[in-house]
Enzyme design. Structure first.
Site, PDB file in Angstrom:
ATOM      1  CG  HIS A   1      -2.913 -14.246   6.513  1.00  0.00           C
ATOM      2  ND1 HIS A   1      -1.865 -14.701   7.292  1.00  0.00           N
ATOM      3  CD2 HIS A   1      -2.920 -14.874   5.372  1.00  0.00           C
ATOM      4  CE1 HIS A   1      -1.398 -15.882   6.496  1.00  0.00           C
ATOM      5  NE2 HIS A   1      -2.036 -15.962   5.595  1.00  0.00           N
TER       6      HIS A   1
ATOM      7  NE  ARG B   1      19.370  15.793  -0.561  1.00  0.00           N
ATOM      8  CZ  ARG B   1      19.707  15.301   0.608  1.00  0.00           C
ATOM      9  NH1 ARG B   1      19.959  14.129   1.094  1.00  0.00           N
ATOM     10  NH2 ARG B   1      19.192  16.039   1.854  1.00  0.00           N
TER      11      ARG B   1
ATOM     12  NE  ARG C   1       5.896  -9.794   2.935  1.00  0.00           N
ATOM     13  CZ  ARG C   1       6.576  -9.191   2.220  1.00  0.00           C
ATOM     14  NH1 ARG C   1       6.140  -8.561   1.090  1.00  0.00           N
ATOM     15  NH2 ARG C   1       8.023  -9.187   2.399  1.00  0.00           N
TER      16      ARG C   1
ATOM     17  N   PRO D   1       0.757  -1.279  -0.016  1.00  0.00           N
ATOM     18  CG  PRO D   1      -0.651  -1.390   1.921  1.00  0.00           C
ATOM     19  CD  PRO D   1       0.669  -2.023   1.215  1.00  0.00           C
ATOM     20  CD  GLU D   2       3.856   3.173  -4.115  1.00  0.00           C
ATOM     21  OE1 GLU D   2       4.100   4.244  -4.172  1.00  0.00           O
ATOM     22  OE2 GLU D   2       4.280   2.341  -4.813  1.00  0.00           O
TER      23      GLU D   2
END
Ligand SMILES: [Zn+2]
Length: 271
Positions: free
Chosen positions: A91, A152, A110, A2-3
């Site tokens: 789960h 950077r 997970r 999930p973002e």
């Protein structure tokens, strides 16, 4: 995984079903998440009302009567509102039973997800205090992006995905935003021009906003008893499209590996 758009979609999906509801009980079927669920949490939550459902980065913030729950979906987690008597699936680790007869059910194969409770202002919580700006906040603007890219040498894509600089831009959305802005993912960050910084900020916001909007059409997933929790699959321009024609110019999309993550770009549209 999930973002940010998926978490925001989850937040919007849950909001009408949980805000204003009283918590009857927290049932912990599996306490071993990324951090163990404290034994005392069930007692702490019982009887509190959910006042608001917010978000900071990828944390859902459930504001309660006396404190705030910080909920992270981890790598594979999802939250759904279901009738409380819906049989549990593998789960399904947590159930937050509500006075509406529904339950807020957390499934996470997970177990990288987590739940924390704080009575402090959530923004000062150690998990949130040092987070970078949100992509939609004013603090994330062209000047800011210009400034943080100056010294950077890391690639612009890796910089975008650095959550200490801006939160919530994961692999998919970094690739898509760079395509939209016409910038190659492998470009050294310090080579970004000011005009490109401006375009990229707009592109990041546009890509995320679109994903959230598209996610809005699958909100039923979060309330249906048998709905698949699978996150929406939007139409992507470059991500996982190596070898397929660019939607703008027809040139085959290229894939490369950067920092152990896959990147995709159009060699013609992106410079
Ligand atoms: Zn192209």
């Amino acid at each position: 995984m999930p973002e940010l758009p998926e978490v925001e979609t989850t937040r919007r999906g849950l909001e009408p079903h949980v805000v204003g509801r009283r918590i009857l009980a927290l049932e912990v079927h599996e306490p071993r998440l990324r951090w163990p669920v404290p034994r005392s949490l069930a007692q702490t939550l019982a009887g509190q009302r959910i006042e608001a459902a917010g978000r900071r980065a990828k944390y859902l913030l459930l504001e309660l009567t006396h404190g705030t729950l910080l909920w992270h979906l981890g790598m594979s987690g999802n939250l759904r509102v279901l009738p409380a008597d819906t049989p549990r699936a593998p789960h399904d680790h947590l159930d937050l039973r509500l006075d509406s007869g529904m339950t807020l059910r957390f499934n996470d194969p997970r177990r990288f997800g987590s739940v924390h409770y704080t009575t402090q202002e959530p923004r000062v919580h150690p998990l949130l205090a040092s987070l970078a700006p949100e992509p939609f906040e004013d603090a994330f603007n062209a000047d800011y992006l210009w400034r943080i890219t100056r010294r950077r040498r890391v690639s612009i894509k890796q910089l975008l995905m650095n959550s200490r600089l801006v939160v919530g831009v994961g692999n998919i959305y970094a690739s898509e935003a760079l395509y939209r802005a016409g910038i190659r993912p492998g470009r050294a960050a310090h080579r970004l021009t000011r005009a490109e910084a401006k375009r990229l900020v707009k592109a990041v916001r546009a890509v995320l906003a679109h994903a959230i909007k598209v996610g809005g059409t699958t909100l039923r997933d979060y309330v249906g008893a048998d709905g698949n929790p699978g996150y929406f699959r939007q139409r992507l321009n470059v991500y996982e499209r190596a070898g397929e024609p660019c939607r703008r110019c027809g040139t085959p999309v290229r894939g490369l590996t950067q920092g152990q993550r896959s990147s995709y770009y159009c060699p013609r549209c992106q410079r």
